[in-house]
Design an enzyme around this catalytic site. Structure first.
Site, PDB file in Angstrom:
ATOM      1  N   LYS A   1       0.833  -1.211   0.000  1.00 54.15           N
ATOM      2  CA  LYS A   1       0.000   0.000   0.000  1.00 54.15           C
ATOM      3  C   LYS A   1       0.865   1.256   0.000  1.00 54.15           C
ATOM      4  O   LYS A   1       0.615   2.197  -0.748  1.00 54.15           O
ATOM      5  CB  LYS A   1      -0.913   0.004   1.231  1.00 54.15           C
ATOM      6  CG  LYS A   1      -1.773   1.258   1.311  1.00 54.15           C
ATOM      7  CD  LYS A   1      -2.489   1.411   2.634  1.00 54.15           C
ATOM      8  CE  LYS A   1      -1.718   2.291   3.577  1.00 54.15           C
ATOM      9  NZ  LYS A   1      -2.562   3.006   4.534  1.00 54.15           N
ATOM     10  N   ASN A   2       1.895   1.275   0.856  1.00 51.60           N
ATOM     11  CA  ASN A   2       2.703   2.484   1.012  1.00 51.60           C
ATOM     12  C   ASN A   2       3.589   2.765  -0.196  1.00 51.60           C
ATOM     13  O   ASN A   2       4.157   3.852  -0.305  1.00 51.60           O
ATOM     14  CB  ASN A   2       3.551   2.415   2.283  1.00 51.60           C
ATOM     15  CG  ASN A   2       2.706   2.541   3.534  1.00 51.60           C
ATOM     16  OD1 ASN A   2       1.557   2.976   3.482  1.00 51.60           O
ATOM     17  ND2 ASN A   2       3.251   2.138   4.675  1.00 51.60           N
TER      18      ASN A   2
ATOM     19  N   ASP B   1       5.178   1.118  11.793  1.00 48.77           N
ATOM     20  CA  ASP B   1       3.948   0.443  11.359  1.00 48.77           C
ATOM     21  C   ASP B   1       3.843  -1.005  11.855  1.00 48.77           C
ATOM     22  O   ASP B   1       2.824  -1.663  11.622  1.00 48.77           O
ATOM     23  CB  ASP B   1       3.833   0.461   9.822  1.00 48.77           C
ATOM     24  CG  ASP B   1       3.347   1.808   9.308  1.00 48.77           C
ATOM     25  OD1 ASP B   1       2.937   2.649  10.116  1.00 48.77           O
ATOM     26  OD2 ASP B   1       3.374   2.019   8.077  1.00 48.77           O
TER      27      ASP B   1
ATOM     28  N   ARG C   1      -8.405  -0.314   5.081  1.00 47.32           N
ATOM     29  CA  ARG C   1      -7.539   0.683   4.455  1.00 47.32           C
ATOM     30  C   ARG C   1      -6.161   0.100   4.145  1.00 47.32           C
ATOM     31  O   ARG C   1      -5.476   0.609   3.254  1.00 47.32           O
ATOM     32  CB  ARG C   1      -7.388   1.905   5.366  1.00 47.32           C
ATOM     33  CG  ARG C   1      -8.675   2.735   5.490  1.00 47.32           C
ATOM     34  CD  ARG C   1      -8.449   3.991   6.296  1.00 47.32           C
ATOM     35  NE  ARG C   1      -7.217   4.617   5.877  1.00 47.32           N
ATOM     36  CZ  ARG C   1      -6.273   5.065   6.710  1.00 47.32           C
ATOM     37  NH1 ARG C   1      -6.446   4.973   8.010  1.00 47.32           N
ATOM     38  NH2 ARG C   1      -5.181   5.611   6.243  1.00 47.32           N
TER      39      ARG C   1
ATOM     40  N   CYS D   1      -5.248   8.654   9.626  1.00 45.59           N
ATOM     41  CA  CYS D   1      -5.211   8.074  10.970  1.00 45.59           C
ATOM     42  C   CYS D   1      -4.998   9.142  12.039  1.00 45.59           C
ATOM     43  O   CYS D   1      -4.314  10.133  11.808  1.00 45.59           O
ATOM     44  CB  CYS D   1      -4.063   7.070  11.068  1.00 45.59           C
ATOM     45  SG  CYS D   1      -4.475   5.480  10.398  1.00 45.59           S
TER      46      CYS D   1
ATOM     47  N   ILE E   1       8.828   7.692  16.198  1.00 40.75           N
ATOM     48  CA  ILE E   1       8.381   8.272  14.919  1.00 40.75           C
ATOM     49  C   ILE E   1       7.123   9.118  15.093  1.00 40.75           C
ATOM     50  O   ILE E   1       7.069  10.258  14.662  1.00 40.75           O
ATOM     51  CB  ILE E   1       8.129   7.171  13.867  1.00 40.75           C
ATOM     52  CG1 ILE E   1       9.331   6.195  13.772  1.00 40.75           C
ATOM     53  CG2 ILE E   1       7.823   7.780  12.501  1.00 40.75           C
ATOM     54  CD1 ILE E   1      10.599   6.766  13.230  1.00 40.75           C
TER      55      ILE E   1
ATOM     56  N   ARG F   1       1.846  14.738  12.396  1.00 41.95           N
ATOM     57  CA  ARG F   1       2.465  14.428  11.097  1.00 41.95           C
ATOM     58  C   ARG F   1       2.445  15.637  10.167  1.00 41.95           C
ATOM     59  O   ARG F   1       1.751  15.644   9.149  1.00 41.95           O
ATOM     60  CB  ARG F   1       1.701  13.286  10.399  1.00 41.95           C
ATOM     61  CG  ARG F   1       1.707  11.962  11.107  1.00 41.95           C
ATOM     62  CD  ARG F   1       0.807  11.049  10.339  1.00 41.95           C
ATOM     63  NE  ARG F   1       1.041   9.659  10.526  1.00 41.95           N
ATOM     64  CZ  ARG F   1       0.589   8.712   9.710  1.00 41.95           C
ATOM     65  NH1 ARG F   1      -0.092   9.003   8.646  1.00 41.95           N
ATOM     66  NH2 ARG F   1       0.805   7.462   9.926  1.00 41.95           N
TER      67      ARG F   1
END
Length: 421
Positions: free
Chosen positions: A24-25, A308, A400, A118, A330, A123
């Site tokens: 996905k990323n 993640d 998602r 999210c 992070i 961010r």
């Protein structure tokens, strides 16, 4: 649409094989890259996820023609007839901000809503904006929108990131590929998904040196061509299922996995007693002994342990022998799964950016609520290790980022099903 939930009746080993989907990323910035050319960009190994649909919908309203087939998409943006990315699409997904660089580079203008997605901290997008300003764009923030203009086009610049940012690296890499002159990205992110984007841009005719290093040099082109590119396998999905084996026990081959993208994770798993070995088709994961061992882990930019996979690791540590300290460097607000895991009997104490996890012999099934994408998969993993029934509610987060998770886990023996109200 009916609310859906996942029901897990845990405490059984996993055996067999799980196919790994496209990342996905990596797919999200690659879809945005379709705006950089008036020719067709074909992406293969496309995962079937809600975020992919949102991103395709976003570039379609900019003027892209979309032809979707099984596991692939053809994107043709012969012309861009709208340079505004509206709030109602962008709010669903942070990656929407990735259209900013391509739109400004190709059209000299973009108006992009500040992103949503999210609920894991702020961010900020300031690094994206500072980079575009360095390349000559004028940036204004008006009514919740970033309005970027560069009527004479973007110019090459030297941009040094004060800290590693995957999104800013992706946005500015795409913008630089159509800028006038040479752009240097210093302290660039090195994630495999960045390498995937750079390799796709190279296939489209971009000129990039230093792919996979922290210093990339991009010589801008007036025009990029179409290409056909296959998206790399999802290392986060791979790591998640590897931890599922650690949590539930058993032995599973993850078909299509690329172990070389997960060296930091494999090193941690091996320390816990989960054995990972490469195979010709991917990698083989099995749990040694009846319980894993607690290990201390800190999340870090690639090639360190990925943020993640932090929630999934916490579940693995929740049933480990001994204690583990997990430190999140992070994102803030990334321990939102802790109260839900506590409902299942996990013993976790949070101190600021660190969580002390004291392993218990067995988790207990309970009704739980997903708060974000990675938290939701961690609750599914916890259900695999729990006595009794676990019901995970609000699973739209799961859709998602994880493709057919209930099907993939039930195929290796998990007692798991997806139900609608």
């Amino acid at each position: 649409m009916a609310l859906q939930r996942i029901v897990i009746r845990g405490a059984g080993e996993l055996r067999g094989e799980i196919p790994i989907s496209g990342a996905k990323n990596a797919a999200l910035p690659l879809i945005a890259a379709g705006l950089l050319t008036d020719q067709t960009l074909t992406l293969d190994n496309l995962p079937e996820l809600a975020d992919i649909g949102s991103m395709l919908g976003l570039i379609e309203q900019h003027g892209a023609g979309i032809v979707r087939g099984p596991r692939h998409v053809e994107i043709t943006t012969a012309r861009i007839d709208n340079t505004t990315a509206p709030y109602d699409i962008v709010r669903k997904m942070r990656a929407s901000v990735l259209v900013l660089g391509p739109l400004v580079a190709r059209m000299g203008e973009a108006k992009v809503s500040l992103p949503g997605g999210c609920a894991i901290g702020t961010r900020p997008v300031d690094l994206h904006l500072k980079g575009l300003e360095a390349m000559g764009a004028k940036i204004e923030l008006v009514d919740g929108y970033v309005h970027a203009t560069a009527p004479k086009g973007l110019k090459g610049a030297t941009i040094r990131f004060p800290f590693v940012s995957v999104g800013a690296t992706e946005n500015l890499l795409m913008a630089a590929s159509l800028a006038d002159g040479e752009t240097i990205l210093d302290n660039a992110a090195r994630e495999p998904e960045i390498i995937d984007l750079a390799n796709c841009l190279l296939a489209m005719g971009a000129e990039i040196e230093g792919v996979g290093t922290e210093r990339m040099v991009i010589r801008g082109k007036k025009w990029l061509r179409g290409a056909r590119y296959s998206i790399l396998p999802d290392r986060i999905e791979t790591g998640t299922y590897a931890m599922a084996v650690g949590v539930a026990g058993g032995a599973v081959e993850l078909v299509g996995a690329r172990p070389e993208t997960l060296e930091g994770v494999i090193e941690v798993l091996n320390r816990t007693g989960v054995e990972v070995t490469p195979t010709p088709r991917g990698m083989f994961v099995k749990r040694n002994g009846s319980r894993v061992v607690g290990v201390d882990v800190m999340t870090q930019p690639y090639p360190g342990f990925p943020t993640d996979l932090q929630a999934q690791l916490m579940v693995l540590m929740a049933t480990a022998e001994g204690a583990a300290m997990i430190t999140e460097t992070i994102f803030e607000n990334r321990f939102m799964h802790v109260p839900e895991l506590a409902r299942m009997g996990a013993n976790v104490t949070v101190h600021g950016a660190s969580a002390l996890v004291r392993g218990v012999k067995r988790l207990k099934g309970a009704p739980v609520m997903a708060t974000d994408l990675r938290a939701s998969i961690s609750l599914v993993l916890a259900g695999l290790a729990a006595e009794g029934e676990t019901v995970v509610n609000r699973i739209y987060h799961l859709d998602r980022g994880y493709e057919r998770v209930a099907e993939k886990l039930s195929a290796v023996g998990a007692k798991i099903e997806r139900l609608a109200d």
